[in-house]
Design a protein around this motif. Structure first.
Motif, PDB file in Angstrom:
ATOM      1  N   ILE A 272       0.853  -1.187   0.000  1.00  0.00           N
ATOM      2  CA  ILE A 272       0.000   0.000   0.000  1.00  0.00           C
ATOM      3  C   ILE A 272       0.888   1.236   0.000  1.00  0.00           C
ATOM      4  O   ILE A 272       1.770   1.382   0.863  1.00  0.00           O
ATOM      5  CB  ILE A 272      -0.931   0.006   1.224  1.00  0.00           C
ATOM      6  CG1 ILE A 272      -1.849  -1.225   1.197  1.00  0.00           C
ATOM      7  CG2 ILE A 272      -1.764   1.279   1.262  1.00  0.00           C
ATOM      8  CD1 ILE A 272      -2.633  -1.433   2.474  1.00  0.00           C
ATOM      9  N   ILE A 273       0.663   2.149  -0.964  1.00  0.00           N
ATOM     10  CA  ILE A 273       1.499   3.350  -1.048  1.00  0.00           C
ATOM     11  C   ILE A 273       0.692   4.635  -0.865  1.00  0.00           C
ATOM     12  O   ILE A 273       1.291   5.704  -0.712  1.00  0.00           O
ATOM     13  CB  ILE A 273       2.263   3.401  -2.390  1.00  0.00           C
ATOM     14  CG1 ILE A 273       1.280   3.408  -3.571  1.00  0.00           C
ATOM     15  CG2 ILE A 273       3.238   2.240  -2.499  1.00  0.00           C
ATOM     16  CD1 ILE A 273       1.966   3.610  -4.922  1.00  0.00           C
ATOM     17  N   ALA A 274      -0.627   4.563  -0.854  1.00  0.00           N
ATOM     18  CA  ALA A 274      -1.432   5.769  -0.631  1.00  0.00           C
ATOM     19  C   ALA A 274      -2.863   5.379  -0.298  1.00  0.00           C
ATOM     20  O   ALA A 274      -3.377   4.368  -0.800  1.00  0.00           O
ATOM     21  CB  ALA A 274      -1.406   6.673  -1.859  1.00  0.00           C
ATOM     22  N   VAL A 275      -3.492   6.185   0.566  1.00  0.00           N
ATOM     23  CA  VAL A 275      -4.923   6.055   0.849  1.00  0.00           C
ATOM     24  C   VAL A 275      -5.484   7.463   0.995  1.00  0.00           C
ATOM     25  O   VAL A 275      -4.739   8.412   1.288  1.00  0.00           O
ATOM     26  CB  VAL A 275      -5.200   5.242   2.133  1.00  0.00           C
ATOM     27  CG1 VAL A 275      -4.659   3.830   2.018  1.00  0.00           C
ATOM     28  CG2 VAL A 275      -4.633   5.927   3.365  1.00  0.00           C
ATOM     29  N   ASN A 276      -6.783   7.608   0.795  1.00  0.00           N
ATOM     30  CA  ASN A 276      -7.394   8.924   0.959  1.00  0.00           C
ATOM     31  C   ASN A 276      -8.125   9.005   2.298  1.00  0.00           C
ATOM     32  O   ASN A 276      -8.277   7.992   3.003  1.00  0.00           O
ATOM     33  CB  ASN A 276      -8.323   9.223  -0.220  1.00  0.00           C
ATOM     34  CG  ASN A 276      -9.582   8.369  -0.204  1.00  0.00           C
ATOM     35  OD1 ASN A 276      -9.609   7.326   0.432  1.00  0.00           O
ATOM     36  ND2 ASN A 276     -10.599   8.811  -0.921  1.00  0.00           N
ATOM     37  N   PRO A 277      -8.594  10.195   2.683  1.00  0.00           N
ATOM     38  CA  PRO A 277      -9.276  10.333   3.980  1.00  0.00           C
ATOM     39  C   PRO A 277     -10.492   9.417   4.117  1.00  0.00           C
ATOM     40  O   PRO A 277     -10.768   8.914   5.211  1.00  0.00           O
ATOM     41  CB  PRO A 277      -9.672  11.809   4.001  1.00  0.00           C
ATOM     42  CG  PRO A 277      -8.645  12.487   3.139  1.00  0.00           C
ATOM     43  CD  PRO A 277      -8.362  11.514   2.039  1.00  0.00           C
ATOM     44  N   ALA A 278     -11.235   9.203   3.031  1.00  0.00           N
ATOM     45  CA  ALA A 278     -12.416   8.337   3.117  1.00  0.00           C
ATOM     46  C   ALA A 278     -12.021   6.913   3.493  1.00  0.00           C
ATOM     47  O   ALA A 278     -12.789   6.205   4.161  1.00  0.00           O
ATOM     48  CB  ALA A 278     -13.167   8.341   1.785  1.00  0.00           C
TER      49      ALA A 278
ATOM     50  N   LEU B 255     -13.709   4.943   6.594  1.00  0.00           N
ATOM     51  CA  LEU B 255     -14.459   3.706   6.363  1.00  0.00           C
ATOM     52  C   LEU B 255     -13.853   2.518   7.113  1.00  0.00           C
ATOM     53  O   LEU B 255     -14.570   1.704   7.680  1.00  0.00           O
ATOM     54  CB  LEU B 255     -14.518   3.428   4.864  1.00  0.00           C
ATOM     55  CG  LEU B 255     -15.501   2.375   4.371  1.00  0.00           C
ATOM     56  CD1 LEU B 255     -15.916   2.673   2.934  1.00  0.00           C
ATOM     57  CD2 LEU B 255     -14.925   0.981   4.431  1.00  0.00           C
ATOM     58  N   THR B 256     -12.509   2.424   7.103  1.00  0.00           N
ATOM     59  CA  THR B 256     -11.863   1.227   7.658  1.00  0.00           C
ATOM     60  C   THR B 256     -11.352   1.399   9.080  1.00  0.00           C
ATOM     61  O   THR B 256     -11.143   0.420   9.790  1.00  0.00           O
ATOM     62  CB  THR B 256     -10.664   0.813   6.789  1.00  0.00           C
ATOM     63  OG1 THR B 256      -9.634   1.806   6.887  1.00  0.00           O
ATOM     64  CG2 THR B 256     -11.073   0.661   5.329  1.00  0.00           C
ATOM     65  N   GLY B 257     -11.114   2.670   9.486  1.00  0.00           N
ATOM     66  CA  GLY B 257     -10.524   2.907  10.809  1.00  0.00           C
ATOM     67  C   GLY B 257      -9.005   2.915  10.809  1.00  0.00           C
ATOM     68  O   GLY B 257      -8.369   3.247  11.805  1.00  0.00           O
ATOM     69  N   TRP B 258      -8.398   2.566   9.660  1.00  0.00           N
ATOM     70  CA  TRP B 258      -6.936   2.520   9.566  1.00  0.00           C
ATOM     71  C   TRP B 258      -6.411   3.846   9.015  1.00  0.00           C
ATOM     72  O   TRP B 258      -6.932   4.370   8.036  1.00  0.00           O
ATOM     73  CB  TRP B 258      -6.481   1.404   8.620  1.00  0.00           C
ATOM     74  CG  TRP B 258      -6.854   0.019   9.050  1.00  0.00           C
ATOM     75  CD1 TRP B 258      -7.961  -0.679   8.683  1.00  0.00           C
ATOM     76  CD2 TRP B 258      -6.118  -0.841   9.907  1.00  0.00           C
ATOM     77  NE1 TRP B 258      -7.972  -1.917   9.249  1.00  0.00           N
ATOM     78  CE2 TRP B 258      -6.836  -2.048  10.020  1.00  0.00           C
ATOM     79  CE3 TRP B 258      -4.914  -0.710  10.608  1.00  0.00           C
ATOM     80  CZ2 TRP B 258      -6.400  -3.116  10.788  1.00  0.00           C
ATOM     81  CZ3 TRP B 258      -4.479  -1.775  11.373  1.00  0.00           C
ATOM     82  CH2 TRP B 258      -5.222  -2.969  11.460  1.00  0.00           C
ATOM     83  N   THR B 259      -5.339   4.388   9.628  1.00  0.00           N
ATOM     84  CA  THR B 259      -4.668   5.562   9.082  1.00  0.00           C
ATOM     85  C   THR B 259      -3.615   5.102   8.078  1.00  0.00           C
ATOM     86  O   THR B 259      -3.227   3.927   8.053  1.00  0.00           O
ATOM     87  CB  THR B 259      -3.979   6.368  10.187  1.00  0.00           C
ATOM     88  OG1 THR B 259      -2.927   5.570  10.762  1.00  0.00           O
ATOM     89  CG2 THR B 259      -4.979   6.763  11.275  1.00  0.00           C
ATOM     90  N   PHE B 260      -3.140   6.065   7.275  1.00  0.00           N
ATOM     91  CA  PHE B 260      -2.115   5.719   6.294  1.00  0.00           C
ATOM     92  C   PHE B 260      -0.848   5.216   6.973  1.00  0.00           C
ATOM     93  O   PHE B 260      -0.199   4.278   6.496  1.00  0.00           O
ATOM     94  CB  PHE B 260      -1.806   6.927   5.406  1.00  0.00           C
ATOM     95  CG  PHE B 260      -0.725   6.668   4.397  1.00  0.00           C
ATOM     96  CD1 PHE B 260      -0.856   5.646   3.467  1.00  0.00           C
ATOM     97  CD2 PHE B 260       0.443   7.427   4.380  1.00  0.00           C
ATOM     98  CE1 PHE B 260       0.135   5.380   2.529  1.00  0.00           C
ATOM     99  CE2 PHE B 260       1.446   7.171   3.456  1.00  0.00           C
ATOM    100  CZ  PHE B 260       1.293   6.154   2.532  1.00  0.00           C
TER     101      PHE B 260
END
Length: 696
Positions: free
Chosen positions: A154-160, A164-169
């Motif tokens: 995983i190299i990027a995630v957005n705020p949503a 939704l998942t509870g996990w931070t980047f």
């Protein structure tokens, strides 16, 4: 002379300017073009000579010319910078964006010239704007976005994603997305996703994941592959949203609209849809659909005695028993207080319907326990057939209801067909079942043989053994009538054994006639494989007694036997293979065969169903060709059944079919007649040639 030209500064400068990829222009003090290079003119859609002598304001839209002129004067008077981005207009009216920079240099008349450098940056500006919009969407969209590299990190995630998942980047960066998987899908499910993504570049569907809290949720997901210029995978972009609540609400609404709350069976609404669907299927297939109305006898007495709550529990338990009569494609529904309906699709004839209906009545033989009470209850069954009785679904229901009334009139706990003719036919079948028990003992059975032709040589190389029942008073009885009766009566195993022994003896005679490697195919009922282990099948030893190996016989089985095979069936099939006995799938393409099963059991032959052969002028050709190609890729041979015309024979031969059988070559004939055909063939005439001679 050449060297002097090369050293001419003006000539060199002109050559450089003409080839420069940057737009370059010289503008005099009054703003007129003195010189432009081709790149400059091309940016604005002009030829070089069209711009010389004209004012440079020609490239600016009217609304911005005043502001441009002020900048130009500041540049001339005070040397203020004259560079930056400008909106310009081409000759054809198209608006573009350019970056331009100017420097001044002296002229011979004391008034400075301006040297302008220009780049068209329109596309870059559009790309920047798209990136800005994409970044805004990425940050503000309600859908979760996760970007994964080619190594599944995983190299990027957005705020949503975090919402939704509870996990931070920080918690997921560099980790494998496997960490989110629930236990609701097996590895095969994820492997299929990977296969589709690799093959098609995108996968869309629903899957269950888990949040950081451990809670499972259903997400609607799209996985898209991003590749570099060389076609190598660079990233995977995963976009998803939580649809758990929506799906739950949809499922509840759908269930309430279509299912009965007491029994969990389809309700009258879904029953109507399934009945219409069954009618369409019957019309397309040419087979029969049957409607059975099932009414509980004296159910009111249960309600009156034990109460409505006990009555509901009785209905629930009865419905569970009735489900046991459902075959794939059938529907059992509750359509009224104590009335059920069973829709039977794809039935062969009334005898099959009768057998199922008697099975329904059998479910009522055991009492139902409600609390501390044993409730004895029976049912009456009314039957109507589509399209035999009617082609109107309204009349079909009315006919079944009338038949149900008749069943009640006969004393309940019985079934009744809609027409007296069908009822008499059912009685006849019952008598045939009794007669069947005497048929073997009294040698009423006879085996006929239908030739199987090698399409390359036109010669008879195999045959199929077909059982006939010569009833003492009724004459020849169709196998479609008596084989199901034999299965129901538990007589099919000795009948199949007898047929196999006859076929083995016939193979031995045919080989003695000089037909080397001759083989006969024998149809075997699934009951044969379930009745005993391989060693207990008596006719297998008959091969050895006749001096034959397993290749003398080919067993024909149905596709359903492979798909629904229990351990004993599997063991027997493998044992047949180990003994060298070949296995063929009969009526291939009409069921739900699995390629994995074809490989697992080393199936030797596929027999194309006659319905596809009959439709070679239409879709049947594509189906036959696909079966042949697939079979040959798997190392299987193919037999086409029901070949009746020379054109069918020729088409099948042209698409690579190995063997054929049908009335074009011969119907099934007695052993004596079949042996005579082989003797004639040994004299040099092939089956094809004999057919041509008889046609002439």
């Amino acid at each position: 002379m050449r060297q002097a030209e090369d050293r001419d500064p003006d000539r060199l400068m002109r050559a450089i300017l003409s080839r420069a990829p940057v737009g370059i222009a010289v503008i005099d003090y009054d703003g007129h073009y003195i010189s432009v290079n081709p790149a400059y003119a091309e940016i604005y859609g002009y030829a070089d000579e069209e711009m010389i002598g004209r004012n440079f304001m020609m490239i600016f839209p009217g609304e911005s010319q005043a502001a441009v002129m002020i900048r130009h004067q500041d540049f001339l008077n005070a040397g203020a910078p004259f560079s930056g981005e400008w909106n310009v207009v081409r000759r054809d009216g198209e608006r573009r964006v350019v970056w331009a920079s100017s420097v001044s240099f002296p002229s011979g008349n004391g008034r400075p010239y301006r040297l302008v450098y220009v780049l068209d940056i329109t596309d870059q500006k559009k790309a920047q704007e798209q990136e800005r919009i994409a970044a805004t969407v990425y940050q503000t969209t309600s859908e979760a976005i996760m970007v994964i590299d080619a190594n599944q990190r995983i190299i990027a995630v957005n705020p949503a994603f975090t919402r939704l998942t509870g996990w931070t980047f920080a918690e997921v960066e560099g980790r494998n997305p496997r960490m989110f998987r629930s236990e609701r899908h097996d590895e095969a499910f994820y492997a299929e996703i990977a296969r589709v993504v690799e093959a098609e570049g995108v996968w869309a569907g629903e899957l269950w994941d888990q949040r950081k809290s451990g809670e499972h949720y259903l997400r609607e997901t799209t996985v898209t592959v991003v590749k570099d210029a060389l076609g190598q995978v660079k990233n995977y972009v995963v976009v998803f949203s939580d649809i758990t609540a929506r799906k739950s609400a949809e499922d509840i609404i759908r269930w309430q609209a279509n299912y009965d709350s007491v029994t969990g069976l389809p309700n009258r609404h879904m029953f109507g849809d399934r009945l219409a669907q069954g009618a369409r299927q019957a019309a397309e297939s040419g087979k029969t659909m049957a409607l059975l109305l099932i009414d509980l006898d004296r159910f009111k007495e249960v309600n009156d005695t034990l109460g409505h709550s006990a009555g509901d529990r009785l209905l629930a338990k009865i419905s569970a028993r009735l489900r046991e009569s459902e075959r794939p494609g059938d529907t059992i529904a509750r359509i009224g207080g104590d009335e059920f309906a069973l829709i039977l699709t794809d039935v062969a004839d009334a005898s099959e319907v009768e057998a199922i209906a008697r099975g329904v009545l059998g479910h009522f033989e055991t009492p139902v326990k409600i609390d501390y009470e044993l409730v004895f209850i029976t049912a009456s069954v009314g039957i109507s057939l589509y399209p035999g009785d009617t082609q109107s679904l309204e009349e079909l229901f009315r006919n079944a209801d009338q038949a149900l009334y008749a069943a009640k009139g006969f004393g309940r706990n019985c079934l009744h067909f809609f027409t007296p003719v069908l009822q008499r036919a059912a009685n006849t079948r019952m008598r045939l079942a009794t007669d069947l028990r005497q048929a073997l003992a009294e040698q009423q059975f006879v085996v006929h043989y239908q030739p199987v032709i090698d399409l390359k040589t036109g010669r008879i190389v195999k045959a199929e053994a077909l059982l006939r029942w010569n009833h003492p008073t009724r004459g020849l009885v169709s196998p479609g009538t008596f084989v199901p009766l034999a299965e129901e009566a538990g007589l099919i195993v000795p009948v199949d054994d007898w047929v196999a022994r006859q076929a083995i003896a016939e193979v031995a005679r045919c080989r003695r006639l000089g037909v080397a490697d001759f083989q006969i195919a024998v149809n075997q009922s699934p009951a044969q494989f379930r009745s005993a282990a391989f060693d207990g099948i008596g006719w297998v030893q008959e091969l050895s007694r006749q001096g034959l190996d397993g290749s003398a016989i080919c067993i024909e089985i149905t596709e359903g036997l492979l798909l629904n095979a229990e351990p004993l069936v599997l063991a027997n099939l493998i044992a047949f293979r180990d003994a060298g006995i070949e296995i063929a799938i009969d009526d291939f393409g009409t069921g739900y065969s699995s390629l994995a099963y074809l490989r697992k059991f080393d199936i030797d032959t596929l027999k194309i169903d006659r319905s596809f052969v009959a439709n070679l002028e239409g879709a049947g050709l594509d189906i036959c060709e696909a079966i042949i190609v697939m079979a040959h890729r798997l190392g299987l041979t193919v037999v086409a059944e029901g070949v009746e015309t020379e054109r069918q024979r020729n088409v099948l031969k042209s698409i690579g079919c190995d063997y054929a059988q049908g009335y074009l070559f011969s119907q099934a004939v007695s052993a004596e007649a079949f042996e005579a055909m082989l003797v004639e063939q040994m004299g040099g005439a092939s089956a094809d040639e004999r057919w041509k001679e008889s046609a002439e």
